[in-house]
Design a protein around this motif. Structure first.
Motif, PDB file in Angstrom:
ATOM      1  N   SER A  29       0.855  -1.190   0.000  1.00  0.00           N
ATOM      2  CA  SER A  29       0.000   0.000   0.000  1.00  0.00           C
ATOM      3  C   SER A  29       0.885   1.233   0.000  1.00  0.00           C
ATOM      4  O   SER A  29       1.993   1.224   0.537  1.00  0.00           O
ATOM      5  N   VAL A  30       0.370   2.286  -0.620  1.00  0.00           N
ATOM      6  CA  VAL A  30       1.083   3.560  -0.695  1.00  0.00           C
ATOM      7  C   VAL A  30       0.185   4.625  -0.090  1.00  0.00           C
ATOM      8  O   VAL A  30      -0.999   4.729  -0.445  1.00  0.00           O
ATOM      9  N   ARG A  31       0.742   5.417   0.816  1.00  0.00           N
ATOM     10  CA  ARG A  31      -0.065   6.414   1.512  1.00  0.00           C
ATOM     11  C   ARG A  31       0.638   7.764   1.532  1.00  0.00           C
ATOM     12  O   ARG A  31       1.849   7.858   1.400  1.00  0.00           O
ATOM     13  N   TRP A  32      -0.194   8.805   1.725  1.00  0.00           N
ATOM     14  CA  TRP A  32       0.316  10.139   1.970  1.00  0.00           C
ATOM     15  C   TRP A  32       0.651  10.269   3.456  1.00  0.00           C
ATOM     16  O   TRP A  32       0.240   9.428   4.265  1.00  0.00           O
ATOM     17  N   PRO A  33       1.384  11.311   3.850  1.00  0.00           N
ATOM     18  CA  PRO A  33       1.718  11.472   5.278  1.00  0.00           C
ATOM     19  C   PRO A  33       0.512  11.494   6.200  1.00  0.00           C
ATOM     20  O   PRO A  33       0.614  11.113   7.377  1.00  0.00           O
ATOM     21  N   ASP A  34      -0.662  11.937   5.692  1.00  0.00           N
ATOM     22  CA  ASP A  34      -1.859  11.957   6.533  1.00  0.00           C
ATOM     23  C   ASP A  34      -2.596  10.615   6.516  1.00  0.00           C
ATOM     24  O   ASP A  34      -3.731  10.524   6.988  1.00  0.00           O
ATOM     25  N   ARG A  35      -1.954   9.591   5.956  1.00  0.00           N
ATOM     26  CA  ARG A  35      -2.431   8.211   5.923  1.00  0.00           C
ATOM     27  C   ARG A  35      -3.503   7.964   4.866  1.00  0.00           C
ATOM     28  O   ARG A  35      -4.071   6.878   4.787  1.00  0.00           O
ATOM     29  N   ARG A  36      -3.820   8.952   4.031  1.00  0.00           N
ATOM     30  CA  ARG A  36      -4.737   8.709   2.923  1.00  0.00           C
ATOM     31  C   ARG A  36      -4.080   7.796   1.896  1.00  0.00           C
ATOM     32  O   ARG A  36      -2.877   7.877   1.653  1.00  0.00           O
ATOM     33  N   GLY A  37      -4.872   6.926   1.287  1.00  0.00           N
ATOM     34  CA  GLY A  37      -4.351   6.088   0.226  1.00  0.00           C
ATOM     35  C   GLY A  37      -3.960   6.924  -0.975  1.00  0.00           C
ATOM     36  O   GLY A  37      -4.682   7.848  -1.365  1.00  0.00           O
ATOM     37  N   ALA A  38      -2.821   6.618  -1.564  1.00  0.00           N
ATOM     38  CA  ALA A  38      -2.315   7.383  -2.705  1.00  0.00           C
ATOM     39  C   ALA A  38      -2.820   6.760  -4.000  1.00  0.00           C
ATOM     40  O   ALA A  38      -2.146   5.945  -4.632  1.00  0.00           O
ATOM     41  N   GLU A  39      -4.036   7.132  -4.376  1.00  0.00           N
ATOM     42  CA  GLU A  39      -4.628   6.572  -5.592  1.00  0.00           C
ATOM     43  C   GLU A  39      -3.787   6.931  -6.815  1.00  0.00           C
ATOM     44  O   GLU A  39      -3.332   8.060  -6.976  1.00  0.00           O
ATOM     45  N   GLY A  40      -3.581   5.956  -7.694  1.00  0.00           N
ATOM     46  CA  GLY A  40      -2.840   6.192  -8.925  1.00  0.00           C
ATOM     47  C   GLY A  40      -1.342   6.200  -8.775  1.00  0.00           C
ATOM     48  O   GLY A  40      -0.621   6.411  -9.761  1.00  0.00           O
ATOM     49  N   ALA A  41      -0.836   5.977  -7.555  1.00  0.00           N
ATOM     50  CA  ALA A  41       0.618   5.931  -7.372  1.00  0.00           C
ATOM     51  C   ALA A  41       1.203   4.801  -8.223  1.00  0.00           C
ATOM     52  O   ALA A  41       0.628   3.710  -8.308  1.00  0.00           O
ATOM     53  N   VAL A  42       2.324   5.081  -8.852  1.00  0.00           N
ATOM     54  CA  VAL A  42       2.989   4.081  -9.693  1.00  0.00           C
ATOM     55  C   VAL A  42       4.070   3.389  -8.862  1.00  0.00           C
ATOM     56  O   VAL A  42       4.972   4.046  -8.326  1.00  0.00           O
ATOM     57  N   VAL A  43       3.962   2.088  -8.746  1.00  0.00           N
ATOM     58  CA  VAL A  43       4.903   1.289  -7.957  1.00  0.00           C
ATOM     59  C   VAL A  43       5.837   0.562  -8.911  1.00  0.00           C
ATOM     60  O   VAL A  43       5.394  -0.142  -9.822  1.00  0.00           O
ATOM     61  N   THR A  44       7.129   0.749  -8.720  1.00  0.00           N
ATOM     62  CA  THR A  44       8.142   0.086  -9.540  1.00  0.00           C
ATOM     63  C   THR A  44       8.863  -0.957  -8.699  1.00  0.00           C
ATOM     64  O   THR A  44       9.363  -0.645  -7.611  1.00  0.00           O
ATOM     65  N   VAL A  45       8.897  -2.161  -9.212  1.00  0.00           N
ATOM     66  CA  VAL A  45       9.599  -3.262  -8.544  1.00  0.00           C
ATOM     67  C   VAL A  45      10.789  -3.646  -9.417  1.00  0.00           C
ATOM     68  O   VAL A  45      10.629  -3.929 -10.604  1.00  0.00           O
ATOM     69  N   ARG A  46      11.990  -3.633  -8.840  1.00  0.00           N
ATOM     70  CA  ARG A  46      13.210  -3.984  -9.561  1.00  0.00           C
ATOM     71  C   ARG A  46      13.879  -5.181  -8.897  1.00  0.00           C
ATOM     72  O   ARG A  46      13.820  -5.340  -7.681  1.00  0.00           O
ATOM     73  N   TRP A  47      14.511  -6.010  -9.708  1.00  0.00           N
ATOM     74  CA  TRP A  47      15.242  -7.154  -9.174  1.00  0.00           C
ATOM     75  C   TRP A  47      16.297  -7.575 -10.175  1.00  0.00           C
ATOM     76  O   TRP A  47      16.259  -7.208 -11.350  1.00  0.00           O
ATOM     77  N   ARG A  48      17.265  -8.321  -9.700  1.00  0.00           N
ATOM     78  CA  ARG A  48      18.256  -8.887 -10.604  1.00  0.00           C
ATOM     79  C   ARG A  48      17.580  -9.964 -11.433  1.00  0.00           C
ATOM     80  O   ARG A  48      16.922 -10.850 -10.886  1.00  0.00           O
ATOM     81  N   PRO A  88      15.417 -11.287  -4.090  1.00  0.00           N
ATOM     82  CA  PRO A  88      14.878 -10.108  -3.412  1.00  0.00           C
ATOM     83  C   PRO A  88      14.505  -8.990  -4.382  1.00  0.00           C
ATOM     84  O   PRO A  88      15.126  -8.825  -5.428  1.00  0.00           O
ATOM     85  N   PHE A  89      13.485  -8.222  -3.975  1.00  0.00           N
ATOM     86  CA  PHE A  89      12.975  -7.130  -4.785  1.00  0.00           C
ATOM     87  C   PHE A  89      13.253  -5.783  -4.116  1.00  0.00           C
ATOM     88  O   PHE A  89      13.306  -5.693  -2.890  1.00  0.00           O
ATOM     89  N   GLU A  90      13.400  -4.770  -4.951  1.00  0.00           N
ATOM     90  CA  GLU A  90      13.432  -3.385  -4.483  1.00  0.00           C
ATOM     91  C   GLU A  90      12.140  -2.730  -4.940  1.00  0.00           C
ATOM     92  O   GLU A  90      11.812  -2.774  -6.124  1.00  0.00           O
ATOM     93  N   VAL A  91      11.391  -2.121  -4.001  1.00  0.00           N
ATOM     94  CA  VAL A  91      10.077  -1.555  -4.303  1.00  0.00           C
ATOM     95  C   VAL A  91      10.107  -0.054  -4.027  1.00  0.00           C
ATOM     96  O   VAL A  91      10.496   0.378  -2.937  1.00  0.00           O
ATOM     97  N   THR A  92       9.685   0.734  -5.025  1.00  0.00           N
ATOM     98  CA  THR A  92       9.620   2.187  -4.887  1.00  0.00           C
ATOM     99  C   THR A  92       8.291   2.682  -5.446  1.00  0.00           C
ATOM    100  O   THR A  92       7.835   2.184  -6.475  1.00  0.00           O
ATOM    101  N   ALA A  93       7.688   3.646  -4.785  1.00  0.00           N
ATOM    102  CA  ALA A  93       6.417   4.210  -5.247  1.00  0.00           C
ATOM    103  C   ALA A  93       6.602   5.684  -5.598  1.00  0.00           C
ATOM    104  O   ALA A  93       7.421   6.387  -4.998  1.00  0.00           O
ATOM    105  N   ARG A  94       5.813   6.133  -6.573  1.00  0.00           N
ATOM    106  CA  ARG A  94       5.842   7.528  -7.014  1.00  0.00           C
ATOM    107  C   ARG A  94       4.407   7.995  -7.187  1.00  0.00           C
ATOM    108  O   ARG A  94       3.577   7.265  -7.714  1.00  0.00           O
ATOM    109  N   SER A  95       4.097   9.221  -6.758  1.00  0.00           N
ATOM    110  CA  SER A  95       2.738   9.735  -6.833  1.00  0.00           C
ATOM    111  C   SER A  95       2.288   9.875  -8.280  1.00  0.00           C
ATOM    112  O   SER A  95       3.099   9.990  -9.205  1.00  0.00           O
ATOM    113  N   ALA A  96       0.988   9.891  -8.471  1.00  0.00           N
ATOM    114  CA  ALA A  96       0.428   9.957  -9.821  1.00  0.00           C
ATOM    115  C   ALA A  96       0.848  11.226 -10.550  1.00  0.00           C
ATOM    116  O   ALA A  96       1.008  11.226 -11.779  1.00  0.00           O
TER     117      ALA A  96
END
Length: 573
Positions: A29-48, A88-96
């Motif tokens: 899950s991806v959230r804003w600092p106020d704990r709201r869900g970050a709709e449309g956030a793009v999650v990138t998963v990288r691995w070898r 193992p995976f590396e997971v990063t999220a970015r806002s819409a």
């Protein structure tokens, strides 16, 4: 969930399904600092792309050895992905709207759930110029691990961190650093900008840090000092078509002409490696000899011998038309890799020099190790490829499974134990379980680094396929960290324990073999407790970020002694 978000999720699943057979799932899950869900956030998963390979092996495969997949969060900020490997995976999220990012989560394994929070990124910026102050417009800068930090990537299984940026008309540039960069000092490399052109170089190496000083960098490109050099063979004859590159910058490659000639910046001459394409050559034999200077400078390739191996599976059948990866062991630098294929009879040939070389063959969708060579003459033999599977779990002193523990398998016997390319790395999943499914046959030494739960290790016999690694309750170190006033607890500070133990306790070899390093983070009261450590005196280093300010402090402590107290001080740039 909005129709647009639903469509994005469907597309993410479809693209991944087309790319590779998906077997393993992670979610988050991806959230804003106020704990709201970050709709449309793009999650990138990288691995070898081939995490079963040891050390830095595999950099020549795929996109720099890295694969990636993306998902889009729903209206509650939730997402999930099906992936072709366990991690193992590396997971990063970015806002819409592309303005906020999350801190990367690394060491995520299949079945894991990742919670991330978005915030403003840290951007390094500056200006590139000549020594005379002239702005350099359109200059391509590559952001990559610094010269001395490739080994961290090898020992922690981290996907290569990299990026590019180009200066504008005024020579200015901007580049985002990963959030939390250097906060996770136990696995992150230092990042540094460099030039792609091998005939030019920066006046000095710059290490990027999330500090105010890196918001206005002054990158001075040194005046070119081109040198005409030549690559020669063992007999002194020029070698045309040889590849030449810097040890720690494999992307800065060029090819010699028919007379073996190439041009390079004089400052880079001592860092060069040369090899004939298709040949894993002796890396140490390809540097200029300072005791016998030549004009032009010569990079002499070492002698090599023919190698012909017949590969068969455990049932004795030839491994026909199988992909083979030859790797020259480079210790602390990116290895030299050459791809080949077996013929219909399972035969594969190459040439090997004095440097140790390992071979890996594709078997059942994974690269399995089949040979390690240090020849002093021609080699011809038959090899049975029988990769070894070892699994188990990591427990703390109370017997509770430890998630995200780093587990290192070091091959014993013919494989050199001090080479990163001969150490396999994985992480435990949410149930504390780990698994290696492509180890060489023979005895294996296992190390587990379980964070504040400590270190543990075991040697398992060639016939064993399971091992439980359990930390001990002794070896306790407690640290209290305070702000500058000496009274306010420093919550969220990261504390590094360092001990010069003389042996590789943490599963790391090479120059860092004698240094054991353990990292933990302080709680809301500014305290952190370590256990399961070797009995010794430890150096304590504490660091904390507050906005753009960096605070640090240190002391010394003995295991099972009194708690250490550290008062932080503002650190200069």
């Amino acid at each position: 969930m909005s129709p647009r978000t639903a469509l994005h999720l469907v597309l993410a699943w479809v693209v991944l399904a087309v790319a590779a057979p998906a077997q393993h799932k992670i979610a988050g899950s991806v959230r804003w600092p106020d704990r709201r869900g970050a709709e449309g956030a793009v999650v990138t998963v990288r691995w070898r792309c081939h995490p079963e390979l040891p050390g830095l092996v595999g950099l020549s495969l795929g996109d720099g050895g890295v694969a990636a997949a993306r998902a889009v969060a729903d209206d509650a900020g939730r997402w999930q992905l099906a992936l072709p490997v366990r991690g193992p995976f590396e997971v990063t999220a970015r806002s819409a709207d592309d303005t906020n990012v999350s801190e990367p989560a690394f060491g995520v394994m299949a079945g894991g759930y990742v919670e991330q929070q978005l915030r403003a990124p840290f951007v390094v910026a500056g200006r590139a110029r000549t020594e005379q102050g002239e702005a350099l417009a359109g200059l391509a800068l590559r952001i990559a691990p610094g010269r001395t930090t490739w080994s961290r990537l090898a020992w922690y299984g981290l996907p290569i961190v990299r990026g590019t940026t180009t200066t504008d008309a005024e020579g200015r540039f901007r580049h985002e650093l990963p959030l939390g960069y250097l906060r996770h000092a136990f696995w992150e490399p230092f990042l540094s900008p460099s030039l792609d052109d091998p005939r030019r170089s920066l006046q000095r190496e710059v290490l990027l840090r999330p500090t105010p000083g890196c918001r206005e960098l002054d990158l001075v490109v040194a005046a070119p000092e081109p040198v005409a050099a030549i690559v020669v063979g063992p007999d002194g004859a020029p070698v045309g078509g040889a590849e030449v590159w810097e040890r720690s910058a494999p992307w800065r490659r060029q090819v010699t002409d028919a007379g073996g000639r190439f041009a390079v910046d004089a400052r880079a001459l001592r860092q060069l490696i040369a090899a004939v394409p298709g040949l894993a050559s002796d890396l140490d034999g390809a540097q200029p000899d300072p005791l016998r200077p030549a004009d032009p400078p010569e990079l002499q390739l070492g002698p090599t011998w023919p190698v012909q191996l017949s590969l068969r599976d455990a049932a004795g059948a030839p491994l026909a038309d199988a992909e083979v990866l030859w790797v020259t062991l480079a210790r602390e630098d990116p290895p030299l890799e050459v791809s080949a294929r077996t013929d219909v009879a399972g035969r594969v040939t190459t040439r090997a020099g004095a440097a140790a070389m390992a071979g890996f063959v594709m078997l059942g969708g994974r690269f399995a190790p089949f040979v390690q060579l240090m020849p002093d003459g021609p080699v011809t033999r038959e090899v049975t490829v029988a990769p070894r599977r070892v699994h188990g779990s990591v427990l703390n002193a109370e017997g509770t499974p430890v998630a995200a523990a780093r587990v290192v398998a070091r091959a014993r016997g013919r494989w050199p134990e001090d080479a990163p390319e001969c150490c396999w790395v994985t992480y435990t999943d949410h149930g504390g379980r780990y698994e290696f499914d492509a180890l060489p046959p023979g005895a294996v030494q296992l190390f587990a680094a379980a964070g504040t739960n400590g270190l543990c290790s075991a040697v398992i016999a060639p016939e064993a396929d399971e091992c439980v690694l359990r930390c001990v309750a002794t070896g306790v170190v407690e640290v209290e960290v305070f702000a500058e006033n000496g009274e306010t607890a420093a919550a969220g500070a990261w504390v590094t324990l360092v001990q010069n133990c003389g042996v590789a306790r943490g599963g790391i070899s090479g120059p860092a073999a004698s240094m054991t390093t353990v990292v933990g983070f302080t709680d809301r009261d500014g305290r952190v407790r370590f256990s399961g450590l070797p009995e010794a005196d430890w150096s304590v280093l504490a660091n904390h970020l507050a906005g753009d300010d960096v605070f640090g402090g240190g002391t010394a402590v003995t295991t099972d002694g009194d708690a250490a107290r550290v008062v932080l001080r503002r650190m200069r740039e």
